[in-house]
Scaffold this motif. Structure first.
Motif, PDB file in Angstrom:
ATOM      1  N   LEU A   1      50.947  31.425  70.855  1.00 35.26           N
ATOM      2  CA  LEU A   1      50.746  30.855  69.564  1.00 35.26           C
ATOM      3  C   LEU A   1      50.337  31.778  68.261  1.00 35.26           C
ATOM      4  O   LEU A   1      51.027  31.412  67.210  1.00 35.26           O
ATOM      5  CB  LEU A   1      49.373  30.084  69.787  1.00 35.26           C
ATOM      6  CG  LEU A   1      48.842  29.019  68.475  1.00 35.26           C
ATOM      7  CD1 LEU A   1      49.841  28.040  68.204  1.00 35.26           C
ATOM      8  CD2 LEU A   1      47.651  28.572  68.709  1.00 35.26           C
ATOM      9  N   LEU A   2      49.642  32.694  68.529  1.00 31.96           N
ATOM     10  CA  LEU A   2      49.374  33.880  67.560  1.00 31.96           C
ATOM     11  C   LEU A   2      50.146  34.957  67.406  1.00 31.96           C
ATOM     12  O   LEU A   2      49.895  35.697  66.744  1.00 31.96           O
ATOM     13  CB  LEU A   2      47.962  34.023  67.801  1.00 31.96           C
ATOM     14  CG  LEU A   2      46.787  33.043  67.706  1.00 31.96           C
ATOM     15  CD1 LEU A   2      45.302  33.447  67.936  1.00 31.96           C
ATOM     16  CD2 LEU A   2      46.964  31.974  66.269  1.00 31.96           C
ATOM     17  N   PHE A   3      51.063  35.104  68.330  1.00 31.22           N
ATOM     18  CA  PHE A   3      51.952  36.272  68.301  1.00 31.22           C
ATOM     19  C   PHE A   3      52.580  36.642  66.948  1.00 31.22           C
ATOM     20  O   PHE A   3      52.437  37.718  66.489  1.00 31.22           O
ATOM     21  CB  PHE A   3      52.851  36.387  69.388  1.00 31.22           C
ATOM     22  CG  PHE A   3      53.672  37.595  69.502  1.00 31.22           C
ATOM     23  CD1 PHE A   3      53.321  38.914  69.858  1.00 31.22           C
ATOM     24  CD2 PHE A   3      54.991  37.475  69.170  1.00 31.22           C
ATOM     25  CE1 PHE A   3      53.911  40.109  69.619  1.00 31.22           C
ATOM     26  CE2 PHE A   3      55.880  38.749  69.034  1.00 31.22           C
ATOM     27  CZ  PHE A   3      55.211  40.020  69.409  1.00 31.22           C
ATOM     28  N   ASN A   4      53.343  35.680  66.398  1.00 25.08           N
ATOM     29  CA  ASN A   4      53.997  35.768  65.208  1.00 25.08           C
ATOM     30  C   ASN A   4      52.890  36.288  63.888  1.00 25.08           C
ATOM     31  O   ASN A   4      53.526  37.372  63.410  1.00 25.08           O
ATOM     32  CB  ASN A   4      54.865  34.629  64.728  1.00 25.08           C
ATOM     33  CG  ASN A   4      56.015  34.276  65.568  1.00 25.08           C
ATOM     34  OD1 ASN A   4      56.468  35.094  66.431  1.00 25.08           O
ATOM     35  ND2 ASN A   4      56.440  32.996  65.327  1.00 25.08           N
ATOM     36  N   GLU A   5      51.843  35.669  63.865  1.00 26.33           N
ATOM     37  CA  GLU A   5      51.034  36.140  62.922  1.00 26.33           C
ATOM     38  C   GLU A   5      50.384  37.699  63.306  1.00 26.33           C
ATOM     39  O   GLU A   5      50.317  38.455  62.399  1.00 26.33           O
ATOM     40  CB  GLU A   5      49.780  35.293  63.148  1.00 26.33           C
ATOM     41  CG  GLU A   5      48.761  35.614  61.878  1.00 26.33           C
ATOM     42  CD  GLU A   5      47.524  34.583  62.070  1.00 26.33           C
ATOM     43  OE1 GLU A   5      46.497  34.722  61.346  1.00 26.33           O
ATOM     44  OE2 GLU A   5      47.712  33.502  63.013  1.00 26.33           O
ATOM     45  N   PHE A   6      50.229  38.160  64.506  1.00 21.46           N
ATOM     46  CA  PHE A   6      49.589  39.305  64.894  1.00 21.46           C
ATOM     47  C   PHE A   6      50.924  40.259  64.559  1.00 21.46           C
ATOM     48  O   PHE A   6      50.917  41.494  64.051  1.00 21.46           O
ATOM     49  CB  PHE A   6      49.643  39.328  66.095  1.00 21.46           C
ATOM     50  CG  PHE A   6      49.488  40.735  66.985  1.00 21.46           C
ATOM     51  CD1 PHE A   6      48.749  41.833  66.716  1.00 21.46           C
ATOM     52  CD2 PHE A   6      50.561  41.248  67.841  1.00 21.46           C
ATOM     53  CE1 PHE A   6      48.509  43.174  67.096  1.00 21.46           C
ATOM     54  CE2 PHE A   6      50.481  42.354  68.498  1.00 21.46           C
ATOM     55  CZ  PHE A   6      49.569  43.435  67.844  1.00 21.46           C
ATOM     56  N   TYR A   7      52.311  40.071  65.164  1.00 18.26           N
ATOM     57  CA  TYR A   7      53.440  40.874  64.940  1.00 18.26           C
ATOM     58  C   TYR A   7      53.697  41.268  63.557  1.00 18.26           C
ATOM     59  O   TYR A   7      54.111  42.122  63.071  1.00 18.26           O
ATOM     60  CB  TYR A   7      54.672  40.355  65.553  1.00 18.26           C
ATOM     61  CG  TYR A   7      55.887  41.416  65.832  1.00 18.26           C
ATOM     62  CD1 TYR A   7      55.707  42.651  66.309  1.00 18.26           C
ATOM     63  CD2 TYR A   7      57.115  40.990  65.320  1.00 18.26           C
ATOM     64  CE1 TYR A   7      56.701  43.399  66.334  1.00 18.26           C
ATOM     65  CE2 TYR A   7      58.098  41.877  65.541  1.00 18.26           C
ATOM     66  CZ  TYR A   7      57.740  43.055  65.867  1.00 18.26           C
ATOM     67  OH  TYR A   7      58.988  44.073  65.841  1.00 18.26           O
ATOM     68  N   ASP A   8      53.714  40.142  62.332  1.00 23.74           N
ATOM     69  CA  ASP A   8      53.956  40.333  61.179  1.00 23.74           C
ATOM     70  C   ASP A   8      52.832  41.389  60.436  1.00 23.74           C
ATOM     71  O   ASP A   8      53.298  42.014  59.497  1.00 23.74           O
ATOM     72  CB  ASP A   8      53.540  39.050  60.262  1.00 23.74           C
ATOM     73  CG  ASP A   8      54.644  37.991  60.646  1.00 23.74           C
ATOM     74  OD1 ASP A   8      55.760  38.280  61.248  1.00 23.74           O
ATOM     75  OD2 ASP A   8      54.598  36.929  60.411  1.00 23.74           O
TER      76      ASP A   8
END
Length: 377
Positions: free
Chosen positions: A284-291
């Protein structure tokens, strides 16, 4: 010319009631918006709702709104009769615990979308002794009528129906408009909505039983309303309250707001207890982290000889995140050659950036490593 007749007659309308209810709310710390207009979803006509009241608290992570959407009706000649029967709690067509919330935060959206959320919400909030503000109905209201106070003759259900439908449409409008109003906001918001229909007259329950019909005068009741809005069925709880007892009931809505704040902050904190070992939460939070880390990754890889345009790297490089139960560590997968993966794992600068953002997004401060994405062809 005597002017007294004007204010005496205006008191016979609903405007005096709206003023009195607004004053009760204001003195109890609620912010109010009077006579807010919205567009009817069916007739494309301008409608208005009498009062929107809200309390807001900013906790350490969230700005939490408890919102009351209020309809005020007054009648000197007619009372409101709620035609009721015994509630069948096992009826599959009844949803006895509707909750209407909106949030701009992924974690809160995840929490409120879970199948167990509504039961959990009701159980926790009612334990805070706010049963009048939030409770499941004791009876099933299957119809309603305005009735002449003196003769008892039925009139019609127009005023009651209008009150209910305007509340539900206003709630739908508010929820659908929030994403536009809160676009680009960095703060985490959650709104919880309640519908209240206030009648400045008598309120009675006509209870239909197998062999008897009995009538009781009541101060309040809860009704589960169903309505089609924008071609979607909406189920909501409408709290009928006599105007003369609204101040007493509002005391529980004050406590309800505090219970909302405690509940949502606690659920938000609990989310992170297993945020890295729970696959759904991790993804769920990966895209936010990867950005937050991908640009730093690119410039470090560039120094190692990894030749790829920044735009292509950001858009095309496959990346993922997993939890390794054996090593109890985070695994960050990147679709790049293995020799560059080794360099990233040895890079203290990248290690510091990744660690900081894992803590920021997942509240995680344990071990992690980069691996290359396995591609079978």
């Amino acid at each position: 010319m005597s002017l007294e007749k004007y204010h005496l007659n205006i008191k016979k309308t609903g405007f005096d009631l709206e003023f009195r209810i607004s004053e009760i709310l204001r003195k109890s710390g609620w912010s109010t918006i009077n006579n807010k207009y919205y567009i009817d979803d069916v007739k494309e006509e301008v409608r208005e709702i009498d009062i929107i009241a809200y309390k807001v608290m900013t906790t350490k992570d969230i700005r939490i709104f408890t919102t009351l959407i209020i309809s005020c009706k007054k009648s000197e000649k007619n009372l409101w009769a709620l035609l009721s029967k015994k509630l069948d709690e096992k009826d599959p067509n009844l949803e006895l615990k509707p909750v209407h919330v909106w949030s701009n935060n992924k974690v809160l959206e995840f929490i409120t979308s879970m199948s167990e959320f509504k039961n959990d919400y009701y159980e926790n909030i009612i334990n805070k002794k706010v049963g009048r503000a939030l409770c499941t109905p004791k009876f099933q209201i299957f119809a309603y009528q305005e009735m002449d106070i003196d003769s008892g003759n039925p009139k019609n259900d127009t005023a009651i129906f209008t009150s209910i439908s305007s509340l539900m449409k206003a709630q739908s409008y508010e929820i659908n408009s929030l994403p536009k109003r809160r676009i680009g906001e960095k703060l985490n918001y959650i709104y919880q909505f309640n519908l209240i229909s206030i009648i400045d007259s008598k309120l009675i329950r006509i209870l239909f039983e197998e062999k008897n019909i009995n009538t009781f005068e009541i101060d309040e009741d809860n009704y589960i309303a169903r309505y089609i809005i924008n071609k979607e069925e909406i189920i909501a709880r409408v709290h009928f309250i006599k105007a003369e007892v609204f101040g007493d009931v509002l005391e529980e809505y004050n406590l309800y707001h505090l219970a909302n704040c405690n509940f949502f902050q606690q659920k938000y904190d609990n989310f992170y207890i297993d945020a890295t070992s729970n696959e759904d939460k991790l993804k769920l939070l990966f895209n936010e982290f990867y950005d937050l880390i991908k640009t730093s990754l690119y410039f470090e890889l560039l120094q190692y000889g990894y030749r790829k345009a920044l735009d292509d790297f950001v858009k095309d490089v496959k990346a993922d995140i997993d939890w390794n139960e054996v090593s109890k560590s985070i695994i960050i997968s990147l679709d790049i050659p293995t020799k560059f993966i080794d360099s990233l794992n040895e890079n203290k600068k990248i290690g510091s950036i990744v660690a900081r953002n894992l803590n920021k997004i997942y509240r995680y401060d344990g071990r992690f490593e980069f691996v290359d994405v396995y591609i079978p062809f």
